[in-house]
Design a protein around this motif. Structure first.
Motif, PDB file in Angstrom:
ATOM      1  N   LEU A  16      44.249  16.554  86.065  1.00  0.00           N
ATOM      2  CA  LEU A  16      43.081  15.811  86.100  1.00  0.00           C
ATOM      3  C   LEU A  16      43.632  14.611  85.076  1.00  0.00           C
ATOM      4  O   LEU A  16      43.278  13.487  85.506  1.00  0.00           O
ATOM      5  CB  LEU A  16      41.951  16.393  85.377  1.00  0.00           C
ATOM      6  CG  LEU A  16      41.339  17.520  86.252  1.00  0.00           C
ATOM      7  CD1 LEU A  16      40.225  18.623  85.411  1.00  0.00           C
ATOM      8  CD2 LEU A  16      40.543  16.751  87.493  1.00  0.00           C
ATOM      9  N   LEU A  17      44.176  14.965  84.291  1.00  0.00           N
ATOM     10  CA  LEU A  17      44.863  13.606  83.207  1.00  0.00           C
ATOM     11  C   LEU A  17      45.674  12.763  84.060  1.00  0.00           C
ATOM     12  O   LEU A  17      45.464  11.764  83.711  1.00  0.00           O
ATOM     13  CB  LEU A  17      45.317  14.315  82.020  1.00  0.00           C
ATOM     14  CG  LEU A  17      44.672  15.015  80.999  1.00  0.00           C
ATOM     15  CD1 LEU A  17      45.260  15.556  79.927  1.00  0.00           C
ATOM     16  CD2 LEU A  17      43.391  14.156  80.533  1.00  0.00           C
ATOM     17  N   ASP A  18      46.530  13.361  84.876  1.00  0.00           N
ATOM     18  CA  ASP A  18      47.530  12.625  85.518  1.00  0.00           C
ATOM     19  C   ASP A  18      46.739  11.429  86.753  1.00  0.00           C
ATOM     20  O   ASP A  18      46.926  10.584  86.656  1.00  0.00           O
ATOM     21  CB  ASP A  18      48.490  13.437  86.389  1.00  0.00           C
ATOM     22  CG  ASP A  18      49.448  14.163  85.386  1.00  0.00           C
ATOM     23  OD1 ASP A  18      49.610  13.835  84.133  1.00  0.00           O
ATOM     24  OD2 ASP A  18      50.123  15.106  85.630  1.00  0.00           O
ATOM     25  N   ALA A  19      45.741  12.329  87.356  1.00  0.00           N
ATOM     26  CA  ALA A  19      44.895  11.587  88.296  1.00  0.00           C
ATOM     27  C   ALA A  19      44.186  10.515  87.616  1.00  0.00           C
ATOM     28  O   ALA A  19      44.382   9.443  88.170  1.00  0.00           O
ATOM     29  CB  ALA A  19      44.143  12.565  88.819  1.00  0.00           C
ATOM     30  N   ALA A  20      43.394  10.816  86.481  1.00  0.00           N
ATOM     31  CA  ALA A  20      42.905   9.871  85.647  1.00  0.00           C
ATOM     32  C   ALA A  20      43.885   8.681  85.445  1.00  0.00           C
ATOM     33  O   ALA A  20      43.243   7.463  85.530  1.00  0.00           O
ATOM     34  CB  ALA A  20      42.123  10.444  84.405  1.00  0.00           C
ATOM     35  N   PHE A  59      39.088  10.591  78.906  1.00  0.00           N
ATOM     36  CA  PHE A  59      39.871   9.336  78.459  1.00  0.00           C
ATOM     37  C   PHE A  59      40.462   9.431  77.186  1.00  0.00           C
ATOM     38  O   PHE A  59      41.558   9.249  77.087  1.00  0.00           O
ATOM     39  CB  PHE A  59      38.898   7.957  78.453  1.00  0.00           C
ATOM     40  CG  PHE A  59      39.715   6.822  78.294  1.00  0.00           C
ATOM     41  CD1 PHE A  59      40.016   5.803  79.229  1.00  0.00           C
ATOM     42  CD2 PHE A  59      39.869   6.351  76.991  1.00  0.00           C
ATOM     43  CE1 PHE A  59      40.832   4.733  78.859  1.00  0.00           C
ATOM     44  CE2 PHE A  59      40.798   5.368  76.555  1.00  0.00           C
ATOM     45  CZ  PHE A  59      40.962   4.474  77.681  1.00  0.00           C
ATOM     46  N   ASN A  60      40.017   9.988  76.238  1.00  0.00           N
ATOM     47  CA  ASN A  60      40.345  10.279  74.981  1.00  0.00           C
ATOM     48  C   ASN A  60      41.602  11.209  75.050  1.00  0.00           C
ATOM     49  O   ASN A  60      42.406  11.021  74.391  1.00  0.00           O
ATOM     50  CB  ASN A  60      39.207  10.560  74.040  1.00  0.00           C
ATOM     51  CG  ASN A  60      38.493   9.489  73.646  1.00  0.00           C
ATOM     52  OD1 ASN A  60      38.877   8.159  73.655  1.00  0.00           O
ATOM     53  ND2 ASN A  60      37.254   9.657  73.132  1.00  0.00           N
ATOM     54  N   SER A  61      41.246  12.243  75.787  1.00  0.00           N
ATOM     55  CA  SER A  61      42.419  13.255  75.818  1.00  0.00           C
ATOM     56  C   SER A  61      43.541  12.592  76.565  1.00  0.00           C
ATOM     57  O   SER A  61      44.767  13.160  76.291  1.00  0.00           O
ATOM     58  CB  SER A  61      41.796  14.332  76.942  1.00  0.00           C
ATOM     59  OG  SER A  61      40.846  15.075  76.052  1.00  0.00           O
ATOM     60  N   MET A  62      43.481  11.794  77.585  1.00  0.00           N
ATOM     61  CA  MET A  62      44.492  11.211  78.260  1.00  0.00           C
ATOM     62  C   MET A  62      45.155  10.279  77.340  1.00  0.00           C
ATOM     63  O   MET A  62      46.617  10.303  77.035  1.00  0.00           O
ATOM     64  CB  MET A  62      43.947  10.097  79.334  1.00  0.00           C
ATOM     65  CG  MET A  62      45.049   9.358  79.963  1.00  0.00           C
ATOM     66  SD  MET A  62      44.310   7.922  80.723  1.00  0.00           S
ATOM     67  CE  MET A  62      43.870   6.926  79.592  1.00  0.00           C
ATOM     68  N   MET A  63      44.761   9.691  76.330  1.00  0.00           N
ATOM     69  CA  MET A  63      45.109   8.762  75.465  1.00  0.00           C
ATOM     70  C   MET A  63      45.873   9.735  74.346  1.00  0.00           C
ATOM     71  O   MET A  63      46.996   9.267  73.930  1.00  0.00           O
ATOM     72  CB  MET A  63      44.123   8.029  74.444  1.00  0.00           C
ATOM     73  CG  MET A  63      43.464   7.032  75.361  1.00  0.00           C
ATOM     74  SD  MET A  63      44.598   5.388  75.723  1.00  0.00           S
ATOM     75  CE  MET A  63      44.922   4.978  74.161  1.00  0.00           C
ATOM     76  N   GLU A  64      45.331  10.991  73.915  1.00  0.00           N
ATOM     77  CA  GLU A  64      46.112  11.597  72.857  1.00  0.00           C
ATOM     78  C   GLU A  64      47.363  12.262  73.415  1.00  0.00           C
ATOM     79  O   GLU A  64      48.241  12.406  72.554  1.00  0.00           O
ATOM     80  CB  GLU A  64      44.989  12.707  72.526  1.00  0.00           C
ATOM     81  CG  GLU A  64      43.830  12.299  71.737  1.00  0.00           C
ATOM     82  CD  GLU A  64      42.636  13.261  71.326  1.00  0.00           C
ATOM     83  OE1 GLU A  64      42.908  14.363  71.921  1.00  0.00           O
ATOM     84  OE2 GLU A  64      41.827  12.996  70.853  1.00  0.00           O
ATOM     85  N   ARG A  65      47.516  12.445  74.553  1.00  0.00           N
ATOM     86  CA  ARG A  65      48.563  13.028  75.065  1.00  0.00           C
ATOM     87  C   ARG A  65      49.879  12.107  74.642  1.00  0.00           C
ATOM     88  O   ARG A  65      50.782  12.602  74.359  1.00  0.00           O
ATOM     89  CB  ARG A  65      48.864  13.088  76.739  1.00  0.00           C
ATOM     90  CG  ARG A  65      47.901  14.541  77.251  1.00  0.00           C
ATOM     91  CD  ARG A  65      48.552  14.531  78.631  1.00  0.00           C
ATOM     92  NE  ARG A  65      48.502  13.698  79.558  1.00  0.00           N
ATOM     93  CZ  ARG A  65      48.623  13.848  80.912  1.00  0.00           C
ATOM     94  NH1 ARG A  65      49.135  15.051  81.518  1.00  0.00           N
ATOM     95  NH2 ARG A  65      48.708  12.753  81.708  1.00  0.00           N
ATOM     96  N   VAL A  66      49.470  10.789  74.912  1.00  0.00           N
ATOM     97  CA  VAL A  66      50.568   9.945  74.552  1.00  0.00           C
ATOM     98  C   VAL A  66      50.422   9.420  72.803  1.00  0.00           C
ATOM     99  O   VAL A  66      51.685   9.230  72.232  1.00  0.00           O
ATOM    100  CB  VAL A  66      50.553   8.761  75.054  1.00  0.00           C
ATOM    101  CG1 VAL A  66      51.247   7.502  74.675  1.00  0.00           C
ATOM    102  CG2 VAL A  66      51.070   8.779  76.723  1.00  0.00           C
ATOM    103  N   PRO A 106      57.301   5.291  81.159  1.00  0.00           N
ATOM    104  CA  PRO A 106      56.266   4.819  82.172  1.00  0.00           C
ATOM    105  C   PRO A 106      54.795   5.435  81.728  1.00  0.00           C
ATOM    106  O   PRO A 106      53.923   4.535  81.934  1.00  0.00           O
ATOM    107  CB  PRO A 106      56.676   5.393  83.559  1.00  0.00           C
ATOM    108  CG  PRO A 106      58.145   5.508  83.367  1.00  0.00           C
ATOM    109  CD  PRO A 106      58.358   5.807  81.879  1.00  0.00           C
ATOM    110  N   ARG A 107      54.823   6.583  81.021  1.00  0.00           N
ATOM    111  CA  ARG A 107      53.323   7.005  81.030  1.00  0.00           C
ATOM    112  C   ARG A 107      52.736   6.304  79.702  1.00  0.00           C
ATOM    113  O   ARG A 107      51.669   5.887  79.696  1.00  0.00           O
ATOM    114  CB  ARG A 107      53.566   8.550  80.774  1.00  0.00           C
ATOM    115  CG  ARG A 107      52.132   9.164  80.020  1.00  0.00           C
ATOM    116  CD  ARG A 107      52.131  10.508  80.175  1.00  0.00           C
ATOM    117  NE  ARG A 107      52.022  11.162  81.464  1.00  0.00           N
ATOM    118  CZ  ARG A 107      51.889  12.136  82.017  1.00  0.00           C
ATOM    119  NH1 ARG A 107      52.527  13.066  81.009  1.00  0.00           N
ATOM    120  NH2 ARG A 107      51.676  12.567  83.157  1.00  0.00           N
TER     121      ARG A 107
END
Length: 217
Positions: A16-20, A59-66, A106-107
């Motif tokens: 889901l995070l990758d798709a987002a 969105f915030n979880s996507m940001m936190e991965r990086v 890239p990520r």
């Protein structure tokens, strides 16, 4: 079975995070629906709500991965710790490594592009704005601490308030990132930022070991 279920749930969360990430970059955050993300990830909208409270949380979880590894790097210790034996060199190293990661991974580049150019702080994304501000404010706190330690180590009285010096360093790095993301062919982010950060630090009065090379990333 339980372990497998946890692994499956984690795999779904990451998909889901990758798709987002990909959809936010292509369409922008506001124009991307949760249905779009679920469909792209090959799952249901219900799966999103199992893992996230809504789009802002996703969105915030996507940001936190990086961002979390980068944020953890910007933690200055108190004097006497071996890690901060040379706090000025650590500031230079941290800034270099962060910008190098943006330029080469890239990520990381994709997430910074989304956060910089593909998000609008509309009502449903106020939590995103608050997260952005919290990251900025914590960066400033840590940079103030780092600059203060560096000034003490060099017995330097900086001619501007430490808070202003930290804000200037943040503004320069933020501006370089934003402009590079708009056109990555315009300049070399890593080389230019290294030179400009050193010029900025020298302008504050710091002495820099010019013969000491930054560790290659």
């Amino acid at each position: 079975m339980v372990r497998r279920t946890k692994e499956d749930a984690l795999a779904t969360r990451h998909s889901l995070l990758d798709a987002a990430e990909l959809l936010f970059q292509m369409q922008g955050v506001s124009r991307t629906s949760l249905n779009d993300i679920a469909r792209s990830a090959g799952t249901s909208r219900g799966a999103i709500y199992w893992h996230f409270k809504g789009k802002a949380d996703l969105f915030n979880s996507m940001m936190e991965r990086v961002m979390l590894p980068l944020e953890q790097a910007f933690q200055f210790q108190y004097p006497g710790k071996e890690l901060d034996a040379d706090p000025l060199e650590r500031i230079r190293q941290i800034m270099h490594e962060a910008l190098h990661q943006i330029a080469t991974d890239p990520r990381t580049r994709r997430v910074f592009e989304i956060a910089t150019h593909k998000v609008e702080y509309v009502d449903e994304l106020q939590a995103v704005r608050l997260r952005h501000l919290a990251v900025r404010n914590e960066f400033l706190v840590q940079m103030e601490r780092g600059l203060a330690l560096a000034a003490a180590a060099q017995n330097l009285a900086i001619s501007v308030p430490i808070a202003n010096a930290a804000q200037g360093l943040h503004a320069m790095a933020d501006g370089l990132i934003q402009n590079w993301l708009l056109d990555s062919t315009a300049f070399d982010l890593v080389a230019s930022s290294r030179q400009l950060i050193d010029i900025y630090l020298k302008g504050l009065g710091f002495k820099i070991q010019t013969d000491r090379k930054l560790k290659q990333s």
